[in-house]
Every structure is written in structure tokens, then in C-alpha cells.
Write an enzyme that holds these catalytic residues in place. Structure first.
Site, PDB file in Angstrom:
ATOM      1  N   ASP A 262       0.864  -1.190   0.000  1.00 46.21           N
ATOM      2  CA  ASP A 262       0.000   0.000   0.000  1.00 46.21           C
ATOM      3  C   ASP A 262       0.894   1.231   0.000  1.00 46.21           C
ATOM      4  O   ASP A 262       1.764   1.384   0.864  1.00 46.21           O
ATOM      5  CB  ASP A 262      -0.897  -0.028   1.245  1.00 46.21           C
ATOM      6  CG  ASP A 262      -2.069   0.918   1.091  1.00 46.21           C
ATOM      7  OD1 ASP A 262      -3.138   0.449   0.687  1.00 46.21           O
ATOM      8  OD2 ASP A 262      -1.896   2.126   1.369  1.00 46.21           O
TER       9      ASP A 262
ATOM     10  N   ASN B 240      -2.946  13.561  -3.035  1.00 51.48           N
ATOM     11  CA  ASN B 240      -4.146  13.994  -3.774  1.00 51.48           C
ATOM     12  C   ASN B 240      -4.626  15.365  -3.298  1.00 51.48           C
ATOM     13  O   ASN B 240      -4.935  16.252  -4.101  1.00 51.48           O
ATOM     14  CB  ASN B 240      -5.285  12.988  -3.590  1.00 51.48           C
ATOM     15  CG  ASN B 240      -5.091  11.748  -4.446  1.00 51.48           C
ATOM     16  OD1 ASN B 240      -4.383  11.793  -5.448  1.00 51.48           O
ATOM     17  ND2 ASN B 240      -5.688  10.651  -4.039  1.00 51.48           N
TER      18      ASN B 240
ATOM     19  N   GLU C 234      -4.749   2.439  -4.071  1.00 58.86           N
ATOM     20  CA  GLU C 234      -3.291   2.512  -3.988  1.00 58.86           C
ATOM     21  C   GLU C 234      -2.696   1.199  -3.468  1.00 58.86           C
ATOM     22  O   GLU C 234      -1.575   1.163  -3.011  1.00 58.86           O
ATOM     23  CB  GLU C 234      -2.862   3.690  -3.112  1.00 58.86           C
ATOM     24  CG  GLU C 234      -3.416   3.701  -1.701  1.00 58.86           C
ATOM     25  CD  GLU C 234      -4.686   4.566  -1.565  1.00 58.86           C
ATOM     26  OE1 GLU C 234      -5.395   4.739  -2.589  1.00 58.86           O
ATOM     27  OE2 GLU C 234      -4.958   5.048  -0.455  1.00 58.86           O
TER      28      GLU C 234
ATOM     29  N   ASP D   4      -2.259  10.048  -9.319  1.00 63.84           N
ATOM     30  CA  ASP D   4      -2.157   9.037 -10.380  1.00 63.84           C
ATOM     31  C   ASP D   4      -0.712   8.907 -10.866  1.00 63.84           C
ATOM     32  O   ASP D   4      -0.217   7.806 -11.093  1.00 63.84           O
ATOM     33  CB  ASP D   4      -3.054   9.421 -11.565  1.00 63.84           C
ATOM     34  CG  ASP D   4      -4.527   9.137 -11.267  1.00 63.84           C
ATOM     35  OD1 ASP D   4      -4.801   8.562 -10.182  1.00 63.84           O
ATOM     36  OD2 ASP D   4      -5.381   9.500 -12.093  1.00 63.84           O
TER      37      ASP D   4
END
Lengths: 236, 271
Positions: free
Chosen positions: A76, A84, A119, A93
Site C-alpha cells: 500500500d 491527492n 493505492e 495518479d
């Protein structure tokens, strides 16, 4: 996937520029393209969840037949939400794309890197014991930390958390349950503060010689045996 | 060859000769026991279970064409691989110096089992000479057979290694009965003493009863036999070791009689 019936050979009837052959070849490459699409994550280019499940089923079967364990690393990427929120979703991204390429480069060709969702990623390591899988996870952790991504002109250090588990031929477990079990170690790594590797406790190899100190002393010492710890069965 | 080709519709008695420690004379003893059993009218097969470092063929100076490994690798005919030393004595050899083959997986073991079973039907007694140690093949062969024979010398390390094998087989594979042969002993008293000691430790820690099968005394004719690539019961039939082997063979023959007697009883009860 190459279909032996439709290999790129000339027309069986010997016709040049055979329209049927050309159509067969076009359909064949279209088929390959669709197959690839259905198994690839469009954002990162690594395998998708569908492929993960199919490959894990196959590797579990291989373990059952050969006795060689299959290892799984659940990964992860840490603090994606923060990226973000700070730099926007496009930057998030980009970070996912960047890090998946870093991992791909640091895995063996036989390892299967998949995006599990969001993720979270998973790596199947075929024929790999727990200790080798843990080494691989540690290598990925270090490389992630040492390979900063450039987002909006700024170098950002990324970190990731890793959970490692191994499927043995003696186990009865579905792929889903195996992923769930490996996920627990990933959660443990997250809880412990991220950017670390947690794994299943290495079990003593089933076939190690386990002669305890007491047993050895009794074998070598002759004569007196220590008192038995367990209750003796009643003599019938 | 006529005796061999007669198909035995019933399962033979199968026994594994293991030791834990290497160099305790396992292969030599297995081969000599096989000759002694054949002399007693039984059709005997020796399976070289040391798939990585096979040496039954070396001990007997055999020219081997096909081995167990060839059967596994390229599906050679298993019956063709059996080398007959005498009309009633066959050897199924393995390859030497192929360490990877000592680490067979579960699928290979399944295949090996399905190869071995039909061959064994041609014999009354099957003796498997396993590798030293407690590798997966040693454990598999020990679970494949009816009888587990442990061979050890009075040396404490041989005793500890034999104990380790017994422990793993009883704990992980639920084997309950182990037959002990003491090799290279000075005399029967020493053999009994070592057996008693090991049996006490096994009873204390593992709640297992070990059976005493017999002992083979130190004897120079054994090493002479090995040097000449001939079984010592043939080279020196009156030696102490050969006489001990005869005694052991009688006991093993008893297992065959016992098995057919129990079959009869079951058959009578059923019919």
C-alpha cells in the site's frame, strides 16, 4: 496468445494476399489486444485484479503439485490521500504510475505485479519461500524510499507499507482467503507507522530435526531420565 | 526368471531401511538381507531409495542401464529397470550424483508411488534402502511401506539421528511401530544395552514402543565383501555377521507368513 492454427504463415492454398488469411490474422491480433486489455490496469500498465486472482489460483495449484511455496506481497502506497489533497488527483495518479514502474524494475521476470485497487498492489512470487519474499519486500521498500517522484516540479519522497505471506502445499486455502491473510500483515505494517515490512511468523521447517535439550541429554547421558511432564496414561 | 514373472496378486510385505545418520552400513545390510530372504524362497525386490546418491549398484558392481530417475524423467518401463541378481532377487536402482532428485515434490512422490506399486506385486518382500537424514524422500518412503526398520550403531550420534527420524515419523506421519537393528556391535549385550536405552528415551518422551529386531556384530568379512562388491553372506557365509543376517532374515520372513496368515483369517471370516 498465439493460436497455432492461425500462425503467420502463408495461405494453405498458396494464394498470395489471401483476404481470408489477412482477416484471420487481424482477428487474432484483435483477440490478443483485448486479452491484454482485460488483464491490464489502464492507469499503471501492470496486471489488474482479474489477472491477480487467475494467476494466484494457478500458482496455488502449482504449489500443491510441486511442493514449492507461493509467496504474496501486499503493498500500500503511504499517504496517497495527502498527495491527492496537496497536488491534486492527477499527481496522485502520477505517483502510482511512477512507483509501479519502480517496483516492476526491481522484481524478477517471473514475479507478477498487480494493482489490487486504489493505492493497493499485490506481487505474486512463484516458487518462493517466506524469507526470500521478505527480502524482496524489504528491497522494494528501500527502493521506493530512494526513488522520489517529481510532482509539479517538486521532488517528493514516497514510502509504502508491505505485508508478506506464504502459501504452503499443506494448506487448504482459497486465493481470496490467502489475500485476506496477507492483507492482515499489511494492516499491521500500517498500524505500526507505515514504511515497513510485516510478515507471517516464520514457522520452523516441518522437517527439521527437533531433538530437544532434554532428549539429547537423555540420549547422551544414559541412566537417569528427567521426570515426565505429561501425565502418564493409566495402565490398563 | 520364471519365478519372478509369476505375478503376485497380493501386496508384498514392504519395509524401509533407514538410519538417520549415514555410514552405519545400511546399504550393505539391506543387500545382504535381501540375499538371505531370497535364499529362503522369497521373491525379493530391493529399491534404491537414495535417489540422489544411489549406491546399491556400486556395492554390487552392477552395470545399470535404467534407473528410478529414468522412469520418473522419461517414463522408462519400470519392469525393465529391475536388475535381477538371482532368479528371486531384483534390484531397482537409482542414479548417483543427481542431488536435485533427492528433493522430489508431492507430485513426484505420487508418481513414484504409482510406478512402484505395480512392480512390487511381482515380489513377496520389498526392501527400500533410503538415503541418510530426514529429507522428504526418506519420509515419503517410510510412509509408503508397512514396516519401518531403523538401523543404528552404538555411537551416540547415530542414536540421536535415529531418534530424530523416529520422532518426525511418529509426530508428523503418525507411524507407531519402529523395528531396530543394531549394527557393528561388539556383542549381543552391547546391542541390548543400546536398544534398552533408546527404547527408554522413546517411551519417556514420545510414548512409543520400539521393537528389537536384532544385531549384527563387527566383522571384517563385511568390509571384505564391500571391497569385492559381493554380499558377505555369499563370500563368508559362516562369518558372525552372516549368521546374524540369517537370524534377521528369519524374523523378516516371519512378517510374510504373518501377513498371509492374517489374510487367511480375514478371508475365512469374510467367506
Amino acid at each position: 496468445m498465439q493460436n497455432p492454427l492461425c500462425s503467420e504463415t502463408a495461405c494453405p492454398l498458396g494464394a498470395e494476399d489471401c483476404p481470408l488469411c489477412a482477416e484471420v490474422q487481424r482477428l487474432q491480433s484483435e483477440c490478443e489486444r483485448l486479452h491484454e486489455l482485460s488483464h491490464t490496469d489502464p492507469l499503471t500498465g501492470v496486471f489488474n485484479r482479474r489477472h491477480l486472482m487467475a494467476a494466484l489460483d494457478q500458482e496455488r495449484e502449482r504449489t500443491r503439485r510441486t511442493g514449492l511455496p507461493t509467496s504474496l506481497i501486499m503493498i500500500d502506497l503511504d499517504h496517497v490521500k495527502r498527495i491527492n489533497d496537496t497536488y491534486g488527483h492527477q499527481a496522485g495518479d502520477d505517483a502510482l504510475k511512477w512507483v509501479s514502474q519502480v517496483w516492476r524494475k526491481n522484481l524478477r521476470r517471473i514475479d507478477i505485479l498487480c494493482r489490487y485497487g486504489g493505492e493497493e498492489f499485490a506481487v505474486i512470487l512463484p516458487g518462493t519461500r517466506l524469507n526470500a519474499a521478505v527480502r524482496a519486500a524489504k528491497r522494494l521498500r528501500t527502493t521506493t524510499e530512494q526513488s522520489p517522484v517529481t510532482l509539479m516540479g517538486r521532488k517528493i519522497t514516497l514510502t509504502a507499507s508491505f505485508g508478506v505471506d506464504t502459501f504452503l502445499d499443506t494448506e487448504e486455502l482459497t486465493s481470496r482467503a490467502f489475500i485476506k491473510r496477507a492483507d492482515r500483515y499489511l494492516l499491521e505494517a500500517k498500524i505500526k507507522g507505515r514504511n515497513q515490512v510485516c510478515c507471517r511468523k516464520p514457522e520452523k521447517a516441518q522437517q527439521t530435526i527437533e531433538v530437544t535439550v532434554d532428549e539429547r541429554a537423555a540420549l547422551y547421558g544414559g541412566g537417569i531420565l528427567p521426570k515426565k511432564k505429561t501425565a502418564r496414561k493409566n495402565k490398563g | 526368471m520364471a519365478e519372478i514373472s509369476r505375478h503376485n496378486p497380493r501386496k508384498p510385505v514392504m519395509a524401509c531401511m533407514s538410519s538417520g545418520k549415514g555410514g552405519v552400513g545400511k546399504t550393505s545390510l539391506t543387500v545382504n538381507l535381501a540375499f538371505a530372504l531370497a535364499q529362503r524362497g522369497l521373491r525379493v525386490l530391493v529399491v534404491d531409495g537414495d535417489l540422489g546418491l544411489a549406491n546399491v549398484d556400486v556395492l554390487l558392481g552392477l552395470q545399470v542401464q535404467t534407473t528410478i530417475n529414468d522412469i520418473l524423467d522419461r517414463e522408462a518401463d519400470p519392469l525393465e529397470a529391475v536388475v535381477y541378481l538371482e532368479p528371486r532377487l531384483g534390484i531397482l536402482p537409482a542414479s548417483s550424483g543427481v542431488p536435485d532428485l533427492a528433493k522430489l515434490g508431492p507430485e513426484d512422490h505420487r508418481q513414484l508411488g504409482s510406478i512402484l506399486l505395480p512392480i512390487t506385486r511381482h515380489f513377496d518382500f520389498v526392501l527400500v534402502d533410503t538415503a541418510a537424514g530426514i529429507g522428504s524422500s526418506v519420509l515419503w518412503f517410510n510412509t509408503f511401506v508397512d514396516y519401518n526398520i531403523l538401523l543404528l550403531t552404538p555411537d551416540p550420534t547415530a542414536m540421536t539421528d535415529a531418534y530424530a527420524l523416529i520422532k518426525v515419523l511418529s509426530r508428523d506421519y503418525h507411524r507407531q511401530t519402529f523395528h531396530l537393528i543394531l549394527n557393528q556391535v561388539k556383542n549381543e549385550a552391547e546391542a541390548r544395552q543400546v536398544y534398552d536405552h533408546l527404547a527408554r528415551v522413546a517411551s519417556h518422551f514420545l510414548s512409543l514402543n520400539l521393537e528389537y529386531l536384532g544385531a549384527v556384530p563387527q566383522d571384517t568379512s563385511v568390509s571384505k565383501g564391500v571391497r569385492h562388491q559381493k554380499p558377505f553372506i555369499k563370500v563368508a557365509p559362516h562369518s558372525k555377521a552372516a549368521i546374524a543376517i540369517s537370524g534377521l532374515a528369519e524374523r523378516l520372513k516371519g512378517w510374510v507368513t504373518q501377513k498371509s496368515a492374517s489374510r487367511k483369517t480375514v478371508g475365512e471370516a469374510g467367506g
